[in-house]
Design a protein around this motif. Structure first.
Motif, PDB file in Angstrom:
ATOM      1  N   ILE A  35      33.996  25.758 -13.338  1.00  0.00           N
ATOM      2  CA  ILE A  35      33.721  26.467 -12.093  1.00  0.00           C
ATOM      3  C   ILE A  35      34.174  27.915 -12.224  1.00  0.00           C
ATOM      4  O   ILE A  35      35.320  28.180 -12.591  1.00  0.00           O
ATOM      5  CB  ILE A  35      34.437  25.783 -10.920  1.00  0.00           C
ATOM      6  N   GLY A  36      33.272  28.814 -11.931  1.00  0.00           N
ATOM      7  CA  GLY A  36      33.595  30.237 -11.944  1.00  0.00           C
ATOM      8  C   GLY A  36      33.767  30.730 -10.519  1.00  0.00           C
ATOM      9  O   GLY A  36      32.835  30.650  -9.726  1.00  0.00           O
ATOM     10  N   HIS A  58      35.730  38.671 -12.938  1.00  0.00           N
ATOM     11  CA  HIS A  58      34.866  39.735 -12.425  1.00  0.00           C
ATOM     12  C   HIS A  58      33.703  39.979 -13.388  1.00  0.00           C
ATOM     13  O   HIS A  58      32.890  40.861 -13.161  1.00  0.00           O
ATOM     14  CB  HIS A  58      35.668  41.036 -12.256  1.00  0.00           C
ATOM     15  N   ASP A  59      33.656  39.181 -14.473  1.00  0.00           N
ATOM     16  CA  ASP A  59      32.642  39.387 -15.514  1.00  0.00           C
ATOM     17  C   ASP A  59      31.470  38.424 -15.280  1.00  0.00           C
ATOM     18  O   ASP A  59      31.607  37.212 -15.452  1.00  0.00           O
ATOM     19  CB  ASP A  59      33.302  39.133 -16.878  1.00  0.00           C
ATOM     20  N   PRO A  60      30.302  38.948 -14.869  1.00  0.00           N
ATOM     21  CA  PRO A  60      29.163  38.081 -14.544  1.00  0.00           C
ATOM     22  C   PRO A  60      28.721  37.219 -15.726  1.00  0.00           C
ATOM     23  O   PRO A  60      28.265  36.089 -15.532  1.00  0.00           O
ATOM     24  CB  PRO A  60      28.048  39.069 -14.161  1.00  0.00           C
ATOM     25  N   THR A  61      28.877  37.736 -16.950  1.00  0.00           N
ATOM     26  CA  THR A  61      28.468  36.952 -18.131  1.00  0.00           C
ATOM     27  C   THR A  61      29.337  35.709 -18.259  1.00  0.00           C
ATOM     28  O   THR A  61      28.853  34.614 -18.560  1.00  0.00           O
ATOM     29  CB  THR A  61      28.616  37.805 -19.409  1.00  0.00           C
ATOM     30  N   LEU A  62      30.626  35.887 -18.029  1.00  0.00           N
ATOM     31  CA  LEU A  62      31.540  34.752 -18.106  1.00  0.00           C
ATOM     32  C   LEU A  62      31.257  33.770 -16.960  1.00  0.00           C
ATOM     33  O   LEU A  62      31.185  32.555 -17.167  1.00  0.00           O
ATOM     34  CB  LEU A  62      33.001  35.246 -18.065  1.00  0.00           C
ATOM     35  N   ALA A  63      31.045  34.301 -15.760  1.00  0.00           N
ATOM     36  CA  ALA A  63      30.758  33.431 -14.615  1.00  0.00           C
ATOM     37  C   ALA A  63      29.494  32.610 -14.861  1.00  0.00           C
ATOM     38  O   ALA A  63      29.423  31.429 -14.520  1.00  0.00           O
ATOM     39  CB  ALA A  63      30.616  34.274 -13.350  1.00  0.00           C
ATOM     40  N   ASP A  64      28.507  33.245 -15.519  1.00  0.00           N
ATOM     41  CA  ASP A  64      27.241  32.562 -15.790  1.00  0.00           C
ATOM     42  C   ASP A  64      27.388  31.394 -16.759  1.00  0.00           C
ATOM     43  O   ASP A  64      26.531  30.508 -16.801  1.00  0.00           O
ATOM     44  CB  ASP A  64      26.213  33.552 -16.375  1.00  0.00           C
ATOM     45  N   ARG A 123      29.046  25.919 -12.541  1.00  0.00           N
ATOM     46  CA  ARG A 123      28.862  26.236 -11.114  1.00  0.00           C
ATOM     47  C   ARG A 123      29.662  27.471 -10.762  1.00  0.00           C
ATOM     48  O   ARG A 123      30.754  27.686 -11.283  1.00  0.00           O
ATOM     49  CB  ARG A 123      29.368  25.052 -10.282  1.00  0.00           C
ATOM     50  N   GLN A 124      29.118  28.282  -9.878  1.00  0.00           N
ATOM     51  CA  GLN A 124      29.845  29.448  -9.382  1.00  0.00           C
ATOM     52  C   GLN A 124      30.177  29.271  -7.912  1.00  0.00           C
ATOM     53  O   GLN A 124      29.373  28.743  -7.143  1.00  0.00           O
ATOM     54  CB  GLN A 124      29.021  30.718  -9.563  1.00  0.00           C
ATOM     55  N   VAL A 125      31.377  29.693  -7.562  1.00  0.00           N
ATOM     56  CA  VAL A 125      31.806  29.677  -6.175  1.00  0.00           C
ATOM     57  C   VAL A 125      32.115  31.121  -5.806  1.00  0.00           C
ATOM     58  O   VAL A 125      32.959  31.756  -6.445  1.00  0.00           O
ATOM     59  CB  VAL A 125      33.058  28.783  -6.008  1.00  0.00           C
ATOM     60  N   ALA A 126      31.417  31.650  -4.819  1.00  0.00           N
ATOM     61  CA  ALA A 126      31.617  33.048  -4.429  1.00  0.00           C
ATOM     62  C   ALA A 126      32.497  33.112  -3.194  1.00  0.00           C
ATOM     63  O   ALA A 126      32.217  32.449  -2.192  1.00  0.00           O
ATOM     64  CB  ALA A 126      30.272  33.705  -4.151  1.00  0.00           C
ATOM     65  N   MET A 127      33.560  33.901  -3.283  1.00  0.00           N
ATOM     66  CA  MET A 127      34.455  34.060  -2.132  1.00  0.00           C
ATOM     67  C   MET A 127      34.275  35.432  -1.510  1.00  0.00           C
ATOM     68  O   MET A 127      33.972  36.406  -2.195  1.00  0.00           O
ATOM     69  CB  MET A 127      35.909  33.895  -2.568  1.00  0.00           C
ATOM     70  N   ARG A 128      34.469  35.466  -0.202  1.00  0.00           N
ATOM     71  CA  ARG A 128      34.452  36.733   0.525  1.00  0.00           C
ATOM     72  C   ARG A 128      35.364  36.588   1.726  1.00  0.00           C
ATOM     73  O   ARG A 128      35.216  35.630   2.490  1.00  0.00           O
ATOM     74  CB  ARG A 128      33.016  37.075   0.945  1.00  0.00           C
ATOM     75  N   SER A 129      36.326  37.478   1.828  1.00  0.00           N
ATOM     76  CA  SER A 129      37.250  37.491   2.972  1.00  0.00           C
ATOM     77  C   SER A 129      37.821  36.108   3.283  1.00  0.00           C
ATOM     78  O   SER A 129      37.861  35.691   4.430  1.00  0.00           O
ATOM     79  CB  SER A 129      36.552  38.020   4.228  1.00  0.00           C
TER      80      SER A 129
END
Ligand SMILES: Nc1ncnc2c1ncn2[C@@H]1O[C@H](COP(=O)(O)OP(=O)(O)OP(=O)(O)O)[C@@H](O)[C@H]1O
Ligand SMILES: [Mg+2]
Length: 234
Positions: free
Chosen positions: A38-39, A202-208, A212-218
């Motif tokens: 999980i990224g 913060h590296d999109p290549t690593l996240a890819d 699965r990616q989990v995006a956080m905001r606030s």
């Protein structure tokens, strides 16, 4: 089907006191299966590192439940959580966090020994060999490159055979090519051991590279992010 290794339900957490208090996590629900990678991505200050601390039992939540490998951490004492973490969760940081006056071997072996493992030094030597550092065991951190220091940190995290490996920007202090080698190592170990890898980057290549990616905001998980494994298990 086995129970998910990570089950967070409606987790909220405020850090700091009085005027400087910040509502950092605002109702986080997250589930992960054994072997998932999980990224966690999102802007600075969105709560990514704090979420990792919660997964490691290093921060106690204000409300919601934290269940790791079937264990509810909320009502455990600090000592119980520390012992649980030692057996189940490995942690790797951006800045390696090695003990400067210990050799690579001691950095890996001493925590194992403190956890009561017999043959801690032999086990540590095997873990260092497994990350490609068989010929660096007597080196001190200052005598190792950044990539080598991160390998020691990974060997230390993997030595107790954790079910979850947590990594906070594990390649953030490394050049691109070394960072890729460290990422290769993390993903290879996760696959070999059916270990769940949760990394912040913060590296999109690593996240890819994550399943699965989990995006956080606030302090919240953003909806609408691709999450193939969630869809598969829903
Ligand atoms: N002990 C604390 N007291 C008060 N506020 C805190 C404390 N620890 C963290 N925060 C705040 O919580 C928010 C989330 O911090 P966190 O470190 O989890 O962010 P992050 O997503 O990891 O950011 P970055 O990408 O910069 O590492 C930040 O606004 C931070 O200032
Ligand atoms: Mg952070």
């Amino acid at each position: 089907m086995t129970e998910p290794v990570i089950q967070l339900d409606q987790v909220s957490l405020t850090l700091g006191q009085g005027a400087s208090s910040v509502h950092v996590l605002k109702g986080i629900s997250l589930t992960a299966e054994y072997g998932e990678t999980i990224g966690i991505v999102g802007p600075s200050g969105s709560g990514k590192s704090t979420l990792l601390m919660v997964l490691a039992g290093l921060e106690r939540v204000d409300s919601g439940t934290v269940r790791i490998a079937g264990n509810l951490l909320n009502d455990r004492s600090e000592d119980e959580v520390a012992a649980f973490r030692g057996r189940n969760v490995g942690i790797v940081f951006q800045s390696f966090h090695l003990i400067p006056n210990m050799t690579a071997l001691e950095n890996v072996a001493v925590p194992l020994e403190l956890a009561g493992k017999a043959d801690a030094f032999a086990a540590a030597e095997r873990e260092l060999a497994a990350v490609g550092l068989a010929d660096r065991v007597t080196h001190y951190p200052s005598e190792l490159s950044g990539g080598e220091q991160q390998r020691v940190a990974i060997a230390r995290a993997l030595a107790p055979s954790p079910k979850i490996l947590i990594a906070d920007e594990p390649t953030g202090n490394l050049d691109q090519s070394t960072g890729r080698q460290i990422a290769d190592l993390l993903f290879a170990k996760a696959r070999e051991r059916t270990m769940t890898l949760v990394l912040v980057t913060h590296d999109p290549t690593l996240a890819d590279r994550c399943s699965r990616q989990v995006a956080m905001r606030s302090g919240r998980i953003e909806a609408g992010v691709s999450s193939p494994s969630l869809a598969a298990s829903a």
